[in-house]
Structure formats: C-alpha cells, structure tokens
Write a protein that holds these residues in place. Sequence first.
Motif, PDB file in Angstrom:
ATOM      1  N   PHE A 129      -9.301   1.862   0.536  1.00 16.05           N
ATOM      2  CA  PHE A 129      -8.466   0.966   1.539  1.00 16.05           C
ATOM      3  C   PHE A 129      -9.066   0.623   2.763  1.00 16.05           C
ATOM      4  CE2 PHE A 129      -5.630   1.575   5.248  1.00 16.05           C
ATOM      5  CZ  PHE A 129      -4.471   0.648   4.934  1.00 16.05           C
ATOM      6  N   LEU A 130     -10.198   1.287   3.350  1.00 14.54           N
ATOM      7  CA  LEU A 130     -10.760   0.824   4.370  1.00 14.54           C
ATOM      8  C   LEU A 130     -11.648  -0.409   4.170  1.00 14.54           C
ATOM      9  CD1 LEU A 130     -12.473   3.988   6.056  1.00 14.54           C
ATOM     10  CD2 LEU A 130     -10.648   2.480   6.995  1.00 14.54           C
ATOM     11  N   PRO A 131     -12.415  -0.564   2.976  1.00 17.37           N
ATOM     12  CA  PRO A 131     -12.915  -1.834   2.849  1.00 17.37           C
ATOM     13  C   PRO A 131     -12.049  -3.075   3.209  1.00 17.37           C
ATOM     14  CG  PRO A 131     -13.846  -0.247   1.513  1.00 17.37           C
ATOM     15  CD  PRO A 131     -12.699   0.169   1.952  1.00 17.37           C
TER      16      PRO A 131
ATOM     17  N   PHE B 130     -10.212  -7.738   6.241  1.00 18.60           N
ATOM     18  CA  PHE B 130      -9.273  -8.559   6.975  1.00 18.60           C
ATOM     19  C   PHE B 130      -9.946  -8.698   8.238  1.00 18.60           C
ATOM     20  CE2 PHE B 130      -5.603  -7.553   4.334  1.00 18.60           C
ATOM     21  CZ  PHE B 130      -4.689  -8.767   4.363  1.00 18.60           C
ATOM     22  N   LEU B 131     -10.547  -7.772   9.109  1.00 19.34           N
ATOM     23  CA  LEU B 131     -11.314  -7.912  10.308  1.00 19.34           C
ATOM     24  C   LEU B 131     -12.181  -9.036  10.215  1.00 19.34           C
ATOM     25  CD1 LEU B 131     -11.269  -6.545  13.101  1.00 19.34           C
ATOM     26  CD2 LEU B 131     -13.073  -4.989  12.324  1.00 19.34           C
TER      27      LEU B 131
ATOM     28  N   GLN C 123       0.766  -1.122  -0.147  1.00 25.20           N
ATOM     29  CA  GLN C 123       0.074  -0.152   0.127  1.00 25.20           C
ATOM     30  C   GLN C 123       0.720   1.090  -0.046  1.00 25.20           C
ATOM     31  OE1 GLN C 123      -2.926   1.007  -0.342  1.00 25.20           O
ATOM     32  NE2 GLN C 123      -3.065   3.101   0.573  1.00 25.20           N
ATOM     33  N   VAL C 124       1.903   1.266   0.724  1.00 33.87           N
ATOM     34  CA  VAL C 124       2.580   2.382   0.906  1.00 33.87           C
ATOM     35  C   VAL C 124       3.866   2.438  -0.285  1.00 33.87           C
ATOM     36  CG1 VAL C 124       4.764   3.290   2.161  1.00 33.87           C
ATOM     37  CG2 VAL C 124       2.639   2.739   3.385  1.00 33.87           C
ATOM     38  N   GLN C 125       4.159   1.487  -0.750  1.00 33.87           N
ATOM     39  CA  GLN C 125       5.065   1.324  -1.945  1.00 33.87           C
ATOM     40  C   GLN C 125       4.480   1.476  -3.199  1.00 33.87           C
ATOM     41  OE1 GLN C 125       8.508   2.087  -1.409  1.00 33.87           O
ATOM     42  NE2 GLN C 125       8.072   1.998   1.011  1.00 33.87           N
ATOM     43  N   LEU C 126       3.467   0.875  -3.378  1.00 39.13           N
ATOM     44  CA  LEU C 126       2.974   0.602  -4.955  1.00 39.13           C
ATOM     45  C   LEU C 126       1.351   0.999  -4.948  1.00 39.13           C
ATOM     46  CD1 LEU C 126       4.351  -2.917  -5.710  1.00 39.13           C
ATOM     47  CD2 LEU C 126       5.226  -0.590  -6.525  1.00 39.13           C
TER      48      LEU C 126
END
Length: 241
Positions: free
Chosen positions: A42-44, A49-50, A31-34
């Motif tokens: 991002f939130l969904p 994951f949760l 997410q940070v790099q690519l």
Amino acid sequence: MISQLFQGFGQTMLEVGAALAPLLFIFFIFQVQLFQLPLRKFLPILIGFLFTFFGLSLFLQGVYLGFLPIGRLVGAELGALDIIWLLLPIGFLLGFFSAYAEPAVHVLIHQVEKASGGYIPQKGLLYTISIGVGVSVALAMLRLIIGMSLWVFLVPGYATAFLMLCYSSKAFISIAFDAGGVATGPMTATFILSMFVGLAGEIGETNPLLDGFGMVALVALAPILSVLTLGILFGRKERSN
C-alpha cells in the motif's frame, strides 16, 4: 531568480491536487472494500501518488515558464524566414522529435510490447508514431502557408482510416486509436501548439485564433493512419509466411 521560477507554483499545485484527488479517493475506496492490500504494498502506491503530484506540478510550472513562451518565440522566428517552404521539413523534424520524446508514447509502446510478448517491438512502433506525427505537423505547416481549410485534411484522413480498418488486424486497430490519443500529449499540446500560435501571428494575413489551432486534430489523426499501415504490413508478412 528562485522566487521568479516558483511564482504561481502554489496555484499550480492546487490545480494538480484537484485533478489527482478523485483518483486517490477512488483508490482508497477500492482499498477498503476490495483490495485490502498489506502495508508493504500500500505504501509504495501512496508514494507513487506523491511523486506524481510533485512531478506534474513541476512539469506544469515548467510549461508555464518555459515551453509556452519558447514555443511562441520559435514560431515567431520561423514565421520571419525568407524561404517559407523551409517550414515543411522543419515542421516534420519538430513533430518527429516531439513524439519521440513524448512520455505517454513511451508508456504505450512499452505496454504494447509487453502485451504482445515482443511481437510488436517498441522501436518499430515508436518510429511509426513519430513519423506520423512529423508528417502531420508538416501538413499543418502547409495548411498555414496556403491557408487551406482543416476539413480538407480531416475528412479524407478519417475516411481513409475507416477504410483501412477493413484490412488491419483488431490488435493494431486498438493500438492505432490509442496512439492518436497519446501522441497529443504534453509535448505536442504545449510546445508545438504554442509554436503554431506564434507562427500564425507572423505569416501573412493569418489569424492566430483561426489558423493557429487545429494542429492537434491532425496530430491525433496521423498516428492512427501510420499504425494502421504498420498493421497492414504485419498482416501481409504473416500471410506470406
């Protein structure tokens, strides 16, 4: 009652968390790099994951409390049957419906139909895999009754599978070996396996440690053969058209 149901649930959550943590860590790096996805996308994923974390935790808790004990009890009751050969049709039905209900199998058939543009239908592939698993569980029952070696099934089975590779399309070859993996999912590895361990403890002089295991190897082989057979039939249909 509630306290008994959730006994050891904290340890189960720790196990699931330890399994998911590396995946989440790698996702954050990407997410940070690519990816650099916006917050609305991002939130969904984080919520997914949760859901996965709590879903797997509850599922494993259910396995420990329900699937494993009931599997052993069912196996013990089946081993006490007067007509021992009834185990063969019973094994087929249990194998068929365990594969039919297997979540990983449903993910596979959905992906296959989507990737093939509907050329390989979900229902046809689902029945093919389920029948293969049903036959494999029935053969595992036969092995337990007669006391045959596991190699008697595995060596000819894989030899036949490699021979069939020459006559099946590349797409079905890939699907077949994935089918062998997903068919040995949580339904088979919990209920059916524990049932065989319980069954082996009740039949004659069988050893649960030696004879109760090995069934998963047959389950992994059977969908390979059944899906390769489906691929050969599809190939003949294409040539006839």
